[in-house]
Scaffold this motif. Structure first.
Motif, PDB file in Angstrom:
ATOM      1  N   MET A  17       0.810  -1.220   0.000  1.00  0.00           N
ATOM      2  CA  MET A  17       0.000   0.000   0.000  1.00  0.00           C
ATOM      3  C   MET A  17       0.846   1.273   0.000  1.00  0.00           C
ATOM      4  SD  MET A  17      -3.200  -0.876   2.521  1.00  0.00           S
ATOM      5  CE  MET A  17      -4.294  -2.285   2.227  1.00  0.00           C
ATOM      6  N   GLY A  18       2.088   1.177   0.491  1.00  0.00           N
ATOM      7  CA  GLY A  18       2.926   2.364   0.575  1.00  0.00           C
ATOM      8  C   GLY A  18       2.438   3.346   1.620  1.00  0.00           C
ATOM      9  N   ARG A  19       1.449   2.959   2.379  1.00  0.00           N
ATOM     10  CA  ARG A  19       0.791   3.734   3.425  1.00  0.00           C
ATOM     11  C   ARG A  19      -0.192   2.775   4.084  1.00  0.00           C
ATOM     12  NH1 ARG A  19      -3.384   7.987   1.658  1.00  0.00           N
ATOM     13  NH2 ARG A  19      -4.533   6.912   3.318  1.00  0.00           N
ATOM     14  N   ALA A  20      -1.287   3.244   4.632  1.00  0.00           N
ATOM     15  CA  ALA A  20      -2.372   2.355   5.048  1.00  0.00           C
ATOM     16  C   ALA A  20      -3.630   2.752   4.283  1.00  0.00           C
ATOM     17  CB  ALA A  20      -2.611   2.457   6.550  1.00  0.00           C
ATOM     18  N   PHE A  21      -4.396   1.752   3.876  1.00  0.00           N
ATOM     19  CA  PHE A  21      -5.712   1.944   3.272  1.00  0.00           C
ATOM     20  C   PHE A  21      -6.715   1.104   4.051  1.00  0.00           C
ATOM     21  CE2 PHE A  21      -3.419   2.950  -0.839  1.00  0.00           C
ATOM     22  CZ  PHE A  21      -3.916   4.240  -0.958  1.00  0.00           C
ATOM     23  N   PRO A  22      -8.001   1.461   4.008  1.00  0.00           N
ATOM     24  CA  PRO A  22      -8.979   0.735   4.821  1.00  0.00           C
ATOM     25  C   PRO A  22      -9.455  -0.588   4.237  1.00  0.00           C
ATOM     26  CG  PRO A  22     -10.037   2.568   3.710  1.00  0.00           C
ATOM     27  CD  PRO A  22      -8.568   2.697   3.441  1.00  0.00           C
ATOM     28  N   GLU A  23      -9.279  -0.821   2.915  1.00  0.00           N
ATOM     29  CA  GLU A  23      -9.856  -2.009   2.297  1.00  0.00           C
ATOM     30  C   GLU A  23      -8.783  -2.858   1.624  1.00  0.00           C
ATOM     31  OE1 GLU A  23     -13.165  -0.937  -0.185  1.00  0.00           O
ATOM     32  OE2 GLU A  23     -14.049   0.358   1.347  1.00  0.00           O
ATOM     33  N   LEU A  24      -9.021  -4.181   1.620  1.00  0.00           N
ATOM     34  CA  LEU A  24      -7.983  -5.129   1.208  1.00  0.00           C
ATOM     35  C   LEU A  24      -7.722  -5.150  -0.296  1.00  0.00           C
ATOM     36  CD1 LEU A  24      -8.814  -8.194   3.505  1.00  0.00           C
ATOM     37  CD2 LEU A  24      -7.184  -6.332   3.902  1.00  0.00           C
ATOM     38  N   GLN A  25      -8.684  -4.750  -1.108  1.00  0.00           N
ATOM     39  CA  GLN A  25      -8.415  -4.698  -2.549  1.00  0.00           C
ATOM     40  C   GLN A  25      -7.540  -3.509  -2.921  1.00  0.00           C
ATOM     41  OE1 GLN A  25     -11.193  -3.623  -1.247  1.00  0.00           O
ATOM     42  NE2 GLN A  25     -12.081  -1.930  -2.397  1.00  0.00           N
ATOM     43  N   MET A  26      -7.330  -2.595  -1.955  1.00  0.00           N
ATOM     44  CA  MET A  26      -6.569  -1.374  -2.210  1.00  0.00           C
ATOM     45  C   MET A  26      -5.080  -1.598  -2.005  1.00  0.00           C
ATOM     46  SD  MET A  26      -9.156   1.393  -0.460  1.00  0.00           S
ATOM     47  CE  MET A  26     -10.737   1.756  -1.233  1.00  0.00           C
ATOM     48  N   GLU A  27      -4.551  -2.578  -2.708  1.00  0.00           N
ATOM     49  CA  GLU A  27      -3.134  -2.922  -2.586  1.00  0.00           C
ATOM     50  C   GLU A  27      -2.497  -2.948  -3.971  1.00  0.00           C
ATOM     51  OE1 GLU A  27      -2.186  -6.069   0.140  1.00  0.00           O
ATOM     52  OE2 GLU A  27      -4.190  -6.019   1.026  1.00  0.00           O
ATOM     53  N   GLU A  49      -4.172   2.923 -13.258  1.00  0.00           N
ATOM     54  CA  GLU A  49      -4.643   1.652 -12.693  1.00  0.00           C
ATOM     55  C   GLU A  49      -4.749   1.729 -11.174  1.00  0.00           C
ATOM     56  OE1 GLU A  49      -1.646   0.425 -16.005  1.00  0.00           O
ATOM     57  OE2 GLU A  49      -2.010   2.143 -14.679  1.00  0.00           O
ATOM     58  N   ALA A  50      -3.772   2.373 -10.550  1.00  0.00           N
ATOM     59  CA  ALA A  50      -3.789   2.505  -9.092  1.00  0.00           C
ATOM     60  C   ALA A  50      -4.920   3.417  -8.634  1.00  0.00           C
ATOM     61  CB  ALA A  50      -2.438   3.030  -8.597  1.00  0.00           C
ATOM     62  N   LEU A  51      -5.106   4.546  -9.307  1.00  0.00           N
ATOM     63  CA  LEU A  51      -6.161   5.483  -8.907  1.00  0.00           C
ATOM     64  C   LEU A  51      -7.551   4.895  -9.104  1.00  0.00           C
ATOM     65  CD1 LEU A  51      -4.664   8.842 -10.233  1.00  0.00           C
ATOM     66  CD2 LEU A  51      -4.672   7.974  -7.888  1.00  0.00           C
ATOM     67  N   ASP A  52      -7.682   3.938 -10.019  1.00  0.00           N
ATOM     68  CA  ASP A  52      -8.964   3.244 -10.193  1.00  0.00           C
ATOM     69  C   ASP A  52      -9.306   2.374  -8.984  1.00  0.00           C
ATOM     70  OD1 ASP A  52      -9.529   4.329 -12.644  1.00  0.00           O
ATOM     71  OD2 ASP A  52      -8.800   2.612 -13.810  1.00  0.00           O
ATOM     72  N   VAL A  53      -8.292   2.020  -8.196  1.00  0.00           N
ATOM     73  CA  VAL A  53      -8.491   1.123  -7.042  1.00  0.00           C
ATOM     74  C   VAL A  53      -8.487   1.874  -5.722  1.00  0.00           C
ATOM     75  CG1 VAL A  53      -7.546  -0.874  -5.798  1.00  0.00           C
ATOM     76  CG2 VAL A  53      -7.533  -0.840  -8.294  1.00  0.00           C
ATOM     77  N   PHE A  54      -7.616   2.899  -5.586  1.00  0.00           N
ATOM     78  CA  PHE A  54      -7.582   3.626  -4.319  1.00  0.00           C
ATOM     79  C   PHE A  54      -7.448   5.139  -4.496  1.00  0.00           C
ATOM     80  CE2 PHE A  54      -3.368   1.288  -4.603  1.00  0.00           C
ATOM     81  CZ  PHE A  54      -2.600   2.350  -5.058  1.00  0.00           C
ATOM     82  N   GLY A  55      -7.997   5.660  -5.581  1.00  0.00           N
ATOM     83  CA  GLY A  55      -8.077   7.102  -5.766  1.00  0.00           C
ATOM     84  C   GLY A  55      -9.285   7.682  -5.043  1.00  0.00           C
ATOM     85  N   PRO A  56      -9.474   8.998  -5.100  1.00  0.00           N
ATOM     86  CA  PRO A  56     -10.560   9.649  -4.356  1.00  0.00           C
ATOM     87  C   PRO A  56     -11.946   9.085  -4.630  1.00  0.00           C
ATOM     88  CG  PRO A  56      -9.023  11.287  -5.203  1.00  0.00           C
ATOM     89  CD  PRO A  56      -8.613   9.981  -5.796  1.00  0.00           C
ATOM     90  N   ARG A  57     -12.244   8.743  -5.883  1.00  0.00           N
ATOM     91  CA  ARG A  57     -13.589   8.252  -6.222  1.00  0.00           C
ATOM     92  C   ARG A  57     -13.915   6.952  -5.503  1.00  0.00           C
ATOM     93  NH1 ARG A  57     -15.741  12.813  -8.285  1.00  0.00           N
ATOM     94  NH2 ARG A  57     -14.561  13.604 -10.065  1.00  0.00           N
ATOM     95  N   ASP A  97     -15.823  13.660  -3.996  1.00  0.00           N
ATOM     96  CA  ASP A  97     -16.188  14.337  -5.241  1.00  0.00           C
ATOM     97  C   ASP A  97     -15.076  15.247  -5.755  1.00  0.00           C
ATOM     98  OD1 ASP A  97     -18.716  13.159  -5.377  1.00  0.00           O
ATOM     99  OD2 ASP A  97     -19.589  14.687  -4.068  1.00  0.00           O
ATOM    100  N   HIS A  98     -13.846  14.901  -5.454  1.00  0.00           N
ATOM    101  CA  HIS A  98     -12.713  15.695  -5.914  1.00  0.00           C
ATOM    102  C   HIS A  98     -11.765  14.793  -6.687  1.00  0.00           C
ATOM    103  CE1 HIS A  98     -13.751  19.116  -3.279  1.00  0.00           C
ATOM    104  NE2 HIS A  98     -14.081  18.193  -2.393  1.00  0.00           N
ATOM    105  N   PRO A  99     -11.175  15.276  -7.770  1.00  0.00           N
ATOM    106  CA  PRO A  99     -10.178  14.478  -8.491  1.00  0.00           C
ATOM    107  C   PRO A  99      -8.878  14.422  -7.707  1.00  0.00           C
ATOM    108  CG  PRO A  99     -10.274  16.688  -9.414  1.00  0.00           C
ATOM    109  CD  PRO A  99     -11.357  16.614  -8.370  1.00  0.00           C
ATOM    110  N   PHE A 100      -8.065  13.424  -8.023  1.00  0.00           N
ATOM    111  CA  PHE A 100      -6.745  13.389  -7.410  1.00  0.00           C
ATOM    112  C   PHE A 100      -5.887  14.504  -7.981  1.00  0.00           C
ATOM    113  CE2 PHE A 100      -2.256  12.039  -7.719  1.00  0.00           C
ATOM    114  CZ  PHE A 100      -1.945  12.160  -6.362  1.00  0.00           C
ATOM    115  N   THR A 101      -5.304  15.274  -7.086  1.00  0.00           N
ATOM    116  CA  THR A 101      -4.368  16.328  -7.471  1.00  0.00           C
ATOM    117  C   THR A 101      -3.112  16.161  -6.634  1.00  0.00           C
ATOM    118  OG1 THR A 101      -6.214  17.834  -7.899  1.00  0.00           O
ATOM    119  CG2 THR A 101      -4.021  18.810  -7.722  1.00  0.00           C
ATOM    120  N   PRO A 102      -1.946  15.954  -7.254  1.00  0.00           N
ATOM    121  CA  PRO A 102      -0.706  15.783  -6.484  1.00  0.00           C
ATOM    122  C   PRO A 102      -0.445  16.990  -5.586  1.00  0.00           C
ATOM    123  CG  PRO A 102      -0.378  15.202  -8.793  1.00  0.00           C
ATOM    124  CD  PRO A 102      -1.716  15.854  -8.708  1.00  0.00           C
ATOM    125  N   ILE A 103       0.041  16.737  -4.385  1.00  0.00           N
ATOM    126  CA  ILE A 103       0.234  17.842  -3.437  1.00  0.00           C
ATOM    127  C   ILE A 103       1.261  18.850  -3.944  1.00  0.00           C
ATOM    128  CG2 ILE A 103      -0.442  16.507  -1.409  1.00  0.00           C
ATOM    129  CD1 ILE A 103       2.630  16.458  -0.749  1.00  0.00           C
TER     130      ILE A 103
END
Length: 362
Positions: free
Chosen positions: A127-137, A339-347, A352-358
């Motif tokens: 995950m490179g961090r923590a995510f709440p759901e197991l498919q988010m790897e 591919e990654a944002l389709d699994v653990f991106g904001p949507r 209701d916000h797109p991913f925007t790099p910090i």
């Protein structure tokens, strides 16, 4: 690399930072790993490049609501039971284990498993961090099936999950974990050494130790731990970090719902910071806004730290009145692909916000 007690302390702090509030209480996990060292066991951390391509690697972890973990402490045997059950099901022995995420207790559960079974732990995670759901790897993002998997509780009751896809695996195992009291211990995403090298976020365990060491040494040298941290991160795969807010915690809403810790935190700015920051939580910090303007959003890291001690604060430890500093960190590129944002991106979290790099935000 053989880990010692100081490594464990640094790892717990660094993993709490990288976990963006989630992954479970790092203190509990450190004590479990320390007990292994006290018993004379060895914790052997290896680089992904050291794993033979044909070797079997089985990640191990805790799943469930971090708030439950405060009262429902693990013995350390649960994840071992899951790994052994999966080995028996597959008819193969694991060469190594590894974390599914670099956050809280889930950075140390594999250390306990490895030490007690005499197998190494791979310096990488999914995950490179923590995510709440197991498919988010990242394992699943790049083609690895999460099941078959085993879920085990403190009584060593266990369940085999064989799902048609990773999202179904998450849904089924979440229901089992809820029945087991809100948290359970798992072995999943069994894969080859070649797949570890292809799909994992590399060297996150040693990165967590570097972060913990950086904060510790800065404080002992009477330097600013925040300045030291911001100087360190550009030298890593997480190559951009900055402070996005600082203030007083004035409201925390939190509940355990459907096997997750759900809530929000509100922070009023303290000079020179103005306005109010709101952070939405699902086990982890998902989005940070100041007066409605997005300042950081998943999958980038949103890390809440104590302004005085620079200790990372996990979501279950947030309290009214804390003086906090919020640090945002860019995740590695493997976590920002379409591919990654389709699994653990904001949507994926209903945002209701797109991913925007910090690094592109004001």
């Amino acid at each position: 690399m053989k880990l010692n007690s100081e490594d464990l302390r640094d790892l717990a702090v660094g993993a709490a930072f990288l976990g963006t509030g989630g992954g479970g209480n790092p203190y509990v996990g450190r004590l479990m790993a320390q007990r292994c060292l006290d018993e004379g066991l060895t914790i052997d951390l290896i680089d992904p490049s050291e794993v033979p391509d044909e070797a079997l690697v089985i990640p191990t972890a805790m799943m469930g609501a971090p708030t439950v973990l405060i009262e429902k402490l693990p013995s350390g045997e649960e994840a071992i039971h899951s790994l052994k059950a999966l080995e028996k099901h597959l008819g193969r022995k694991a060469y190594a284990t590894m974390p599914i995420e670099i956050g809280g207790i889930n950075s140390t559960i594999p250390l306990v498993v490895g030490a007690r079974l005499g197998i190494p732990i791979v310096d990488a995670d999914g995950m490179g961090r923590a995510f709440p759901e197991l498919q988010m790897e990242t394992f699943g993002v790049y083609g690895i099936s999460g099941s078959p998997m085993f879920v085990t509780d403190e009584r060593n009751d266990s369940t085999l999950i064989q799902a048609v896809d990773n999202k179904s695996m998450e849904w089924l195992s979440r229901g089992v974990a809820i029945r087991m009291g809100g948290c359970a211990y798992i072995a999943e995403y069994a894969m080859s050494g070649a797949d570890v090298k292809r799909t994992a976020v590399p060297n996150t365990m040693t990165l967590a130790m570097r972060i913990g060491r950086c904060l510790r040494e800065a404080k002992s040298n009477h330097q600013s731990p925040f300045e030291a941290l911001l100087e360190l991160m550009p030298k890593t795969l997480y190559n951009h970090a900055r402070i996005i807010f600082s203030g007083k915690m004035v409201d925390v809403e939190r509940e355990t719902r459907n096997g997750f810790s759900i809530g929000r935190a509100r922070i009023d700015g303290l000079s020179p910071w103005r306005g109010t920051m709101k952070i939405e939580i699902q086990n982890e910090n998902l989005i940070a806004t100041v007066d409605g303007v997005v300042k950081a959003i998943v999958p980038d890291l949103i890390c809440i730290m104590d302004s005085e001690s620079a200790e990372p604060i996990t979501t279950e430890q947030l309290r009214y009145g804390q003086r906090v500093t919020v640090v945002a960190v860019a995740v590695p590129q493997i976590m920002r692909t379409p591919e990654a944002l389709d699994v653990f991106g904001p949507r994926c979290f209903g945002l209701d916000h797109p991913f925007t790099p910090i690094e592109t935000m004001a």
